[in-house]
Design a protein around this motif. Structure first.
Motif, PDB file in Angstrom:
ATOM      1  N   LYS A 137      -0.215  96.179  58.454  1.00  0.00           N
ATOM      2  CA  LYS A 137      -1.095  95.010  58.569  1.00  0.00           C
ATOM      3  C   LYS A 137      -0.924  94.087  57.371  1.00  0.00           C
ATOM      4  CE  LYS A 137      -3.111  96.249  62.441  1.00  0.00           C
ATOM      5  NZ  LYS A 137      -2.161  97.283  62.857  1.00  0.00           N
ATOM      6  N   ALA A 138      -0.769  94.673  56.185  1.00  0.00           N
ATOM      7  CA  ALA A 138      -0.600  93.857  54.980  1.00  0.00           C
ATOM      8  C   ALA A 138       0.692  93.051  55.040  1.00  0.00           C
ATOM      9  CB  ALA A 138      -0.601  94.757  53.744  1.00  0.00           C
ATOM     10  N   VAL A 139       1.769  93.673  55.536  1.00  0.00           N
ATOM     11  CA  VAL A 139       3.051  92.978  55.634  1.00  0.00           C
ATOM     12  C   VAL A 139       3.001  91.898  56.705  1.00  0.00           C
ATOM     13  CG1 VAL A 139       5.480  93.238  56.261  1.00  0.00           C
ATOM     14  CG2 VAL A 139       4.395  94.917  54.763  1.00  0.00           C
TER      15      VAL A 139
ATOM     16  N   ASP B 119     -11.766  87.706  62.354  1.00  0.00           N
ATOM     17  CA  ASP B 119     -10.406  88.009  62.781  1.00  0.00           C
ATOM     18  C   ASP B 119      -9.837  89.212  62.027  1.00  0.00           C
ATOM     19  OD1 ASP B 119     -10.355  85.797  64.526  1.00  0.00           O
ATOM     20  OD2 ASP B 119      -9.809  84.461  62.870  1.00  0.00           O
ATOM     21  N   MET B 120     -10.226  89.342  60.749  1.00  0.00           N
ATOM     22  CA  MET B 120      -9.704  90.433  59.935  1.00  0.00           C
ATOM     23  C   MET B 120     -10.246  91.791  60.353  1.00  0.00           C
ATOM     24  SD  MET B 120      -9.832  89.152  55.998  1.00  0.00           S
ATOM     25  CE  MET B 120      -9.170  87.587  55.451  1.00  0.00           C
TER      26      MET B 120
ATOM     27  N   PHE C   7       1.649  84.568  54.698  1.00  0.00           N
ATOM     28  CA  PHE C   7       1.199  83.963  53.429  1.00  0.00           C
ATOM     29  C   PHE C   7      -0.325  83.894  53.323  1.00  0.00           C
ATOM     30  CE2 PHE C   7       5.311  82.107  54.579  1.00  0.00           C
ATOM     31  CZ  PHE C   7       6.080  82.497  53.488  1.00  0.00           C
ATOM     32  N   ASP C   8      -0.986  84.943  53.840  1.00  0.00           N
ATOM     33  CA  ASP C   8      -2.445  85.010  53.790  1.00  0.00           C
ATOM     34  C   ASP C   8      -2.836  85.905  52.615  1.00  0.00           C
ATOM     35  OD1 ASP C   8      -5.168  85.354  54.166  1.00  0.00           O
ATOM     36  OD2 ASP C   8      -5.017  85.334  56.343  1.00  0.00           O
ATOM     37  N   ASN C   9      -3.022  85.302  51.461  1.00  0.00           N
ATOM     38  CA  ASN C   9      -3.318  86.077  50.256  1.00  0.00           C
ATOM     39  C   ASN C   9      -4.660  86.793  50.348  1.00  0.00           C
ATOM     40  OD1 ASN C   9      -0.924  85.328  48.967  1.00  0.00           O
ATOM     41  ND2 ASN C   9      -1.838  83.457  48.144  1.00  0.00           N
ATOM     42  N   ARG C  10      -5.606  86.182  51.032  1.00  0.00           N
ATOM     43  CA  ARG C  10      -6.917  86.804  51.143  1.00  0.00           C
ATOM     44  C   ARG C  10      -6.838  88.104  51.943  1.00  0.00           C
ATOM     45  NH1 ARG C  10     -12.212  83.986  53.790  1.00  0.00           N
ATOM     46  NH2 ARG C  10     -10.830  84.004  55.606  1.00  0.00           N
TER      47      ARG C  10
ATOM     48  N   LEU D  36      -8.182  95.330  60.294  1.00  0.00           N
ATOM     49  CA  LEU D  36      -8.393  96.273  59.200  1.00  0.00           C
ATOM     50  C   LEU D  36      -8.925  97.611  59.718  1.00  0.00           C
ATOM     51  CD1 LEU D  36      -9.987  93.845  56.584  1.00  0.00           C
ATOM     52  CD2 LEU D  36      -7.684  94.822  56.523  1.00  0.00           C
ATOM     53  N   THR D  37      -9.787  97.556  60.724  1.00  0.00           N
ATOM     54  CA  THR D  37     -10.321  98.791  61.301  1.00  0.00           C
ATOM     55  C   THR D  37      -9.207  99.624  61.921  1.00  0.00           C
ATOM     56  OG1 THR D  37     -12.464  97.745  61.757  1.00  0.00           O
ATOM     57  CG2 THR D  37     -11.938  99.760  62.963  1.00  0.00           C
ATOM     58  N   GLN D  38      -8.363  98.966  62.734  1.00  0.00           N
ATOM     59  CA  GLN D  38      -7.259  99.684  63.362  1.00  0.00           C
ATOM     60  C   GLN D  38      -6.270 100.189  62.325  1.00  0.00           C
ATOM     61  OE1 GLN D  38      -6.972 100.447  66.745  1.00  0.00           O
ATOM     62  NE2 GLN D  38      -5.407 101.798  65.867  1.00  0.00           N
TER      63      GLN D  38
END
Length: 223
Positions: free
Chosen positions: A176-178, A5-6, A185-188, A10-12
């Motif tokens: 994406k991080a925000v 899913d990540m 709340f996805d710390n990973r 992350l690519t975009q």
């Protein structure tokens, strides 16, 4: 969130970040380079000594450097919308990114050009070299290693700016991080995003340092 899913997120995010930073860097160099050279030429004892022009340009640059980027980003929303047609998305973010980075880069250019041996300038001047010739043949070539270092530093600063821009609709890794890290709340996911930004910055710094060392070696061999 799984790695499957990540990965597309992350690519975009990486593509959007590099897109914003690349074009903002191009605009920053095209505007900031002549601005920095102008600060040197119009300064006291410069080839185009002009105190009023130097003071005005200096004040504009200082004001631009003193504004926190997030405030500048919000203040420029009407201008960005006028230029691009929207203030959301990676293309729109190129406008505030460029405006925020130009004053920073101009000061780095000014410092780099001031380091050039004035004796070389006087030598070309004594042979009848015009000011454009001195800039093209002496100032910029002699300052090139420092200018490359300035570009490298500016690119890294722009990556940080682009992450902040993501918080207000700029897309990229910051967005994406925000959206997927902080708000969910996805710390990973957050840690992976931070690690990716660190990798990008490290690669850019290594490339910039490598180019500077190559130019320095060529300069020593030429002399």
């Amino acid at each position: 969130m799984t790695w499957t899913d990540m990965q597309p997120l992350l690519t975009q995010g990486t593509v959007d970040t590099l897109y914003m930073v690349l074009w903002a860097t191009v605009v920053t160099v095209l505007v900031g380079l002549p601005l920095g050279v102008l600060l040197v030429l119009t300064d006291k004892g410069g080839l185009l000594q002009n105190t009023p022009v130097n003071k005005i340009v200096g004040v504009i640059v200082n004001i631009g450097r003193s504004l926190p980027f997030l405030i500048l980003l919000i203040a420029l929303i009407p201008f960005t919308t006028w230029i691009v047609g929207t203030f959301i998305g990676p293309t729109a973010m190129i406008v505030p990114l460029s405006i925020g980075a130009v004053p920073f880069f101009a000061r780095l250019v000014e410092t780099a050009v001031r380091e050039v041996d004035h004796g070389l300038v006087e030598a070309v001047q004594s042979m009848g070299g015009s000011i454009p010739t001195i800039v093209r043949k002496v100032l910029l070539p002699q300052a090139l290693p420092s200018l490359v270092s300035a570009v490298t530093t500016t690119v890294i600063v722009l990556i940080g700016y682009s992450a902040m821009a993501g918080a207000v609709g700029g897309e990229g890794l910051g967005s994406k991080a925000v959206t997927y890290g902080y708000l969910r709340f996805d710390n990973r996911f957050m840690l992976v995003t931070v690690a990716l930004l660190i990798v990008i910055v490290t690669v850019i710094q290594l490339i910039g340092d490598g180019v500077v060392r190559l130019l320095a070696r060529r300069g020593r061999s030429a002399s």
